[in-house]
Design an enzyme around this catalytic site. Structure first.
Site, PDB file in Angstrom:
ATOM      1  N   LYS A  96       0.845  -1.194   0.000  1.00  0.00           N
ATOM      2  CA  LYS A  96       0.000   0.000   0.000  1.00  0.00           C
ATOM      3  C   LYS A  96       0.880   1.243   0.000  1.00  0.00           C
ATOM      4  CE  LYS A  96      -4.421   1.478   1.955  1.00  0.00           C
ATOM      5  NZ  LYS A  96      -5.242   0.961   0.855  1.00  0.00           N
ATOM      6  N   GLU A 132      -6.950  -6.539 -10.210  1.00  0.00           N
ATOM      7  CA  GLU A 132      -7.857  -5.871  -9.269  1.00  0.00           C
ATOM      8  C   GLU A 132      -8.425  -4.594  -9.861  1.00  0.00           C
ATOM      9  OE1 GLU A 132      -6.274  -4.737  -5.507  1.00  0.00           O
ATOM     10  OE2 GLU A 132      -4.431  -3.915  -6.316  1.00  0.00           O
TER      11      GLU A 132
END
Length: 257
Positions: A96, A132
């Site tokens: 992230k 994704e």
């Protein structure tokens, strides 16, 4: 290369920041929440391209309203992105970091201009495998065979929301499958979901792919108007645990004191 924050240090920071901002926690029944965003950054005195020798943990909080006012929103239509890649095969897609979001800014804007509020990325190497959505993990639901299917890739960010939904899906009798999902296998899904922290789940009504010649291939899920039964059940169970209305059988909740 960043040292992990010790578990007890992180939990104490979460406890303290919520306690210090308790006045901003939306009241029970409002549908709102206090959103927490941890940030770890290198703060040592370095200017060269090398790891820092000091890191600082910051946790920001902000009160937010119900993401879908009045309940889960109707399915949205997504675009399969072919002319951009979100992350390199052996890059940092599973971490992230801010750079992973930067790669989506232009494709996201272009997709919205075409009428698609969400984009789905494929693997950068072959453009044949689903990875994704812009800011969310991909989940495919096969109701007939009771399967919950989500990609396994070194370029996909491991989502705590997806992990939580996997636990619930297993509890509902679904087989959870993590592996490669080819684009043409989209036809096998009765429901498709984008999942993330703030929204929990976004139901996907269709995914459209355009060939270089402009030919359109469209994959549809359900009637495109109503939220799927399994999606709704998963969403309600997660929200129930978050609000304290449902049993926390997995031990997710943490008492601030």
């Amino acid at each position: 290369m960043m040292p992990p924050v010790p578990h007890d240090v992180f939990l104490k920071a979460v406890n303290d920041v919520v306690k210090d901002n308790i006045a901003y926690v939306p009241p029970y029944g409002s549908g709102g929440a206090l959103y927490l965003r941890p940030l770890l950054f290198g703060s040592g005195p370095r200017i060269g391209l090398q790891p820092a020798d000091e890191y600082t943990l910051v946790i920001m909080v902000i009160p937010v309203g119900d993401y879908y006012k009045g309940g889960l929103a109707a399915p949205v239509n997504g675009l399969i992105i072919d002319d951009f890649d979100r992350a390199a095969p052996r890059g940092v897609g599973a971490v992230k970091v801010a750079g992973n979001y930067a790669a989506d800014l232009l494709p996201n804007m272009l997709g919205k201009k075409k009428g698609f509020p969400i984009g789905l990325y494929l693997d950068a190497a072959t453009h044949t495998l689903i990875e994704e959505f812009s800011t969310s993990n991909f989940i495919g639901i096969d109701n007939e065979n009771k399967k919950y299917i989500t990609p396994r890739s070194r370029s996909v960010l491991p989502s705590i929301t997806n992990k939580s939904l996997m636990d619930i899906a297993k509890d509902e009798g679904f087989e959870v499958v993590q592996g490669d999902i080819r684009v043409e296998e989209l036809d096998q899904f009765d429901e498709v979901v984008a999942c993330g922290t703030a929204v929990v789940v976004t139901p996907i009504g269709s995914l459209t792919r355009f060939s270089p010649e402009g030919e359109e291939t469209k994959y549809s899920f359900g009637d495109g108007k109503d939220v799927g039964e399994t999606t709704m059940k998963l969403y309600n169970r997660v929200r129930g645990v978050q609000t304290g209305d449902a049993e926390d059988k997995f031990g997710w909740n943490f008492k601030v004191q």
